[in-house]
Design a protein around this motif. Structure first.
Motif, PDB file in Angstrom:
ATOM      1  N   THR A  10       0.830  -1.218   0.000  1.00  0.00           N
ATOM      2  CA  THR A  10       0.000   0.000   0.000  1.00  0.00           C
ATOM      3  C   THR A  10       0.857   1.258   0.000  1.00  0.00           C
ATOM      4  OG1 THR A  10      -0.176  -0.224   2.398  1.00  0.00           O
ATOM      5  CG2 THR A  10      -2.016  -1.026   1.077  1.00  0.00           C
ATOM      6  N   VAL A  11       1.986   1.226   0.715  1.00  0.00           N
ATOM      7  CA  VAL A  11       2.782   2.446   0.865  1.00  0.00           C
ATOM      8  C   VAL A  11       3.389   2.916  -0.465  1.00  0.00           C
ATOM      9  CG1 VAL A  11       4.927   1.256   1.495  1.00  0.00           C
ATOM     10  CG2 VAL A  11       4.519   3.576   2.315  1.00  0.00           C
TER      11      VAL A  11
ATOM     12  N   ASN B  87      12.189  -5.042   0.720  1.00  0.00           N
ATOM     13  CA  ASN B  87      12.391  -6.471   0.480  1.00  0.00           C
ATOM     14  C   ASN B  87      11.717  -6.827  -0.835  1.00  0.00           C
ATOM     15  OD1 ASN B  87      13.764  -7.193   2.924  1.00  0.00           O
ATOM     16  ND2 ASN B  87      11.819  -6.960   3.998  1.00  0.00           N
TER      17      ASN B  87
ATOM     18  N   PHE C  89      10.756 -10.088  -3.302  1.00  0.00           N
ATOM     19  CA  PHE C  89      10.674 -11.537  -3.461  1.00  0.00           C
ATOM     20  C   PHE C  89      10.368 -11.884  -4.912  1.00  0.00           C
ATOM     21  CE2 PHE C  89      10.214 -11.222   1.045  1.00  0.00           C
ATOM     22  CZ  PHE C  89      10.797 -12.384   1.527  1.00  0.00           C
TER      23      PHE C  89
ATOM     24  N   ASP D 276      13.707 -14.460  -1.592  1.00  0.00           N
ATOM     25  CA  ASP D 276      14.271 -13.123  -1.440  1.00  0.00           C
ATOM     26  C   ASP D 276      15.370 -12.944  -2.482  1.00  0.00           C
ATOM     27  OD1 ASP D 276      15.630 -10.822  -0.545  1.00  0.00           O
ATOM     28  OD2 ASP D 276      15.134 -11.276   1.547  1.00  0.00           O
TER      29      ASP D 276
ATOM     30  N   THR E  86       7.254  -9.566  -5.634  1.00  0.00           N
ATOM     31  CA  THR E  86       6.490  -8.910  -4.580  1.00  0.00           C
ATOM     32  C   THR E  86       7.414  -7.955  -3.827  1.00  0.00           C
ATOM     33  OG1 THR E  86       5.110 -10.877  -4.314  1.00  0.00           O
ATOM     34  CG2 THR E  86       5.039  -9.262  -2.533  1.00  0.00           C
TER      35      THR E  86
ATOM     36  N   MET F 248       7.994  -5.389  -0.678  1.00  0.00           N
ATOM     37  CA  MET F 248       7.456  -5.128   0.657  1.00  0.00           C
ATOM     38  C   MET F 248       8.433  -4.278   1.458  1.00  0.00           C
ATOM     39  SD  MET F 248       5.635  -8.634   1.846  1.00  0.00           S
ATOM     40  CE  MET F 248       7.213  -9.365   1.996  1.00  0.00           C
ATOM     41  N   PRO F 249       7.902  -3.372   2.267  1.00  0.00           N
ATOM     42  CA  PRO F 249       8.813  -2.596   3.110  1.00  0.00           C
ATOM     43  C   PRO F 249       9.373  -3.475   4.223  1.00  0.00           C
ATOM     44  CG  PRO F 249       6.550  -2.132   3.714  1.00  0.00           C
ATOM     45  CD  PRO F 249       6.496  -3.049   2.514  1.00  0.00           C
ATOM     46  N   ALA F 250      10.617  -3.208   4.622  1.00  0.00           N
ATOM     47  CA  ALA F 250      11.141  -3.845   5.824  1.00  0.00           C
ATOM     48  C   ALA F 250      10.377  -3.253   7.001  1.00  0.00           C
ATOM     49  CB  ALA F 250      12.621  -3.569   5.961  1.00  0.00           C
ATOM     50  N   VAL F 251       9.960  -4.100   7.933  1.00  0.00           N
ATOM     51  CA  VAL F 251       9.180  -3.631   9.082  1.00  0.00           C
ATOM     52  C   VAL F 251       9.988  -3.890  10.344  1.00  0.00           C
ATOM     53  CG1 VAL F 251       7.022  -3.853  10.358  1.00  0.00           C
ATOM     54  CG2 VAL F 251       7.023  -4.073   7.868  1.00  0.00           C
ATOM     55  N   ALA F 252      10.378  -2.812  10.989  1.00  0.00           N
ATOM     56  CA  ALA F 252      11.259  -2.936  12.150  1.00  0.00           C
ATOM     57  C   ALA F 252      11.083  -1.738  13.066  1.00  0.00           C
ATOM     58  CB  ALA F 252      12.709  -3.031  11.696  1.00  0.00           C
ATOM     59  N   GLY F 253      11.638  -1.860  14.263  1.00  0.00           N
ATOM     60  CA  GLY F 253      11.594  -0.765  15.223  1.00  0.00           C
ATOM     61  C   GLY F 253      12.326  -1.185  16.476  1.00  0.00           C
ATOM     62  N   GLY F 254      12.172  -0.404  17.509  1.00  0.00           N
ATOM     63  CA  GLY F 254      12.864  -0.766  18.739  1.00  0.00           C
ATOM     64  C   GLY F 254      12.476   0.138  19.880  1.00  0.00           C
ATOM     65  N   ALA F 255      12.559  -0.419  21.079  1.00  0.00           N
ATOM     66  CA  ALA F 255      12.165   0.351  22.263  1.00  0.00           C
ATOM     67  C   ALA F 255      13.212   1.411  22.572  1.00  0.00           C
ATOM     68  CB  ALA F 255      12.020  -0.576  23.448  1.00  0.00           C
TER      69      ALA F 255
END
Lengths: 137, 92
Positions: B9-10, B58, B60, B65, B83, B85-92
């Protein structure tokens, strides 16, 4: 606004607790409305490729599978959830910097206190805005 | 070779809202060239300034990959699906 059934809410919290003390993460499938609300159809727990208590990375191959399943169910990926093991249920600066999609819903499950806390956010242009989570039967 | 390219979607604001775009090419690089020809706004989303695959993207080829298939040099064939796709990541 995020509309979610009890089963899916329980699933995210259970996943967060199961992975503790590591951060858990997963994807959310559903239907997105034009007014920014989403109805959750499914949650897809995924591996945290970072295997860390402080950061998460959704396993890319698991995301491919989740994307296909969400689409086959007539919806799409509408967001991501992850746990914060020692902080509150608010996106961190890293979460904000790496948020992939301004239309997504970012659900945080905090395990800081005895009772898990769940909150949902929109992240746009580096700014966070909390949204209502509505529990559905 | 014509392949189907699926967009998250992005990235659909750069494809005129299309979730899937057909593109020509024998390698991922050639398919990307054709995609950028069709939708120029995609260029900055797919490639870095020096022409490498974006780190936060990413890609595919069917189930694999492309980082393990030669990256942009990965060969594609008719009826293959790419296909993105965005890499989906984060952190506290």
């Amino acid at each position: 606004m995020l509309l979610i059934g009890k089963k899916h809410l329980d699933e995210m919290v259970a996943h967060a607790l199961a992975e503790y003390p590591l951060e858990a993460c997963g994807l959310i499938g559903g239907s997105a409305g034009e007014d920014g609300r989403a109805v959750v159809h499914d949650v897809y727990p995924t591996a945290n490729s970072a295997r860390s208590a402080r950061i998460y990375e959704v396993d890319a191959r698991a995301m491919l599978r989740a994307d296909r399943e969400a689409e086959a169910a007539g919806g799409q990926l509408v967001g991501v959830y992850h746990s914060h093991t020692h902080t509150d249920a608010q996106p961190s600066p890293t979460d904000v910097a790496q948020a992939p999609d301004p239309d997504w819903h970012y659900v945080l499950v905090s395990l800081r206190d005895l009772h898990p806390a769940v909150r949902s956010w929109k992240v746009r242009n580096g700014k966070i805005e909390e949204e209502q989570v509505v529990l559905q039967w | 070779m014509s392949v189907a390219v699926r967009f998250p979607t992005v990235l659909r604001s750069a494809t005129g809202g299309k979730a899937t775009v057909a593109a020509e090419g024998a390698t991922v690089a050639e398919v990307f060239d054709d995609l950028i020809r069709q939708h120029p706004d995609l260029k900055a989303q797919l490639l870095t300034e020096d022409g490498q695959l974006h780190r936060h993207l990413n890609v595919f080829l069917n189930d694999d990959d492309i980082r393990y298939l030669g990256k942009l040099d990965a060969k594609v064939g008719d009826s293959d699906t790419l296909t993105l796709m965005p890499a989906v990541a984060g952190g506290a």
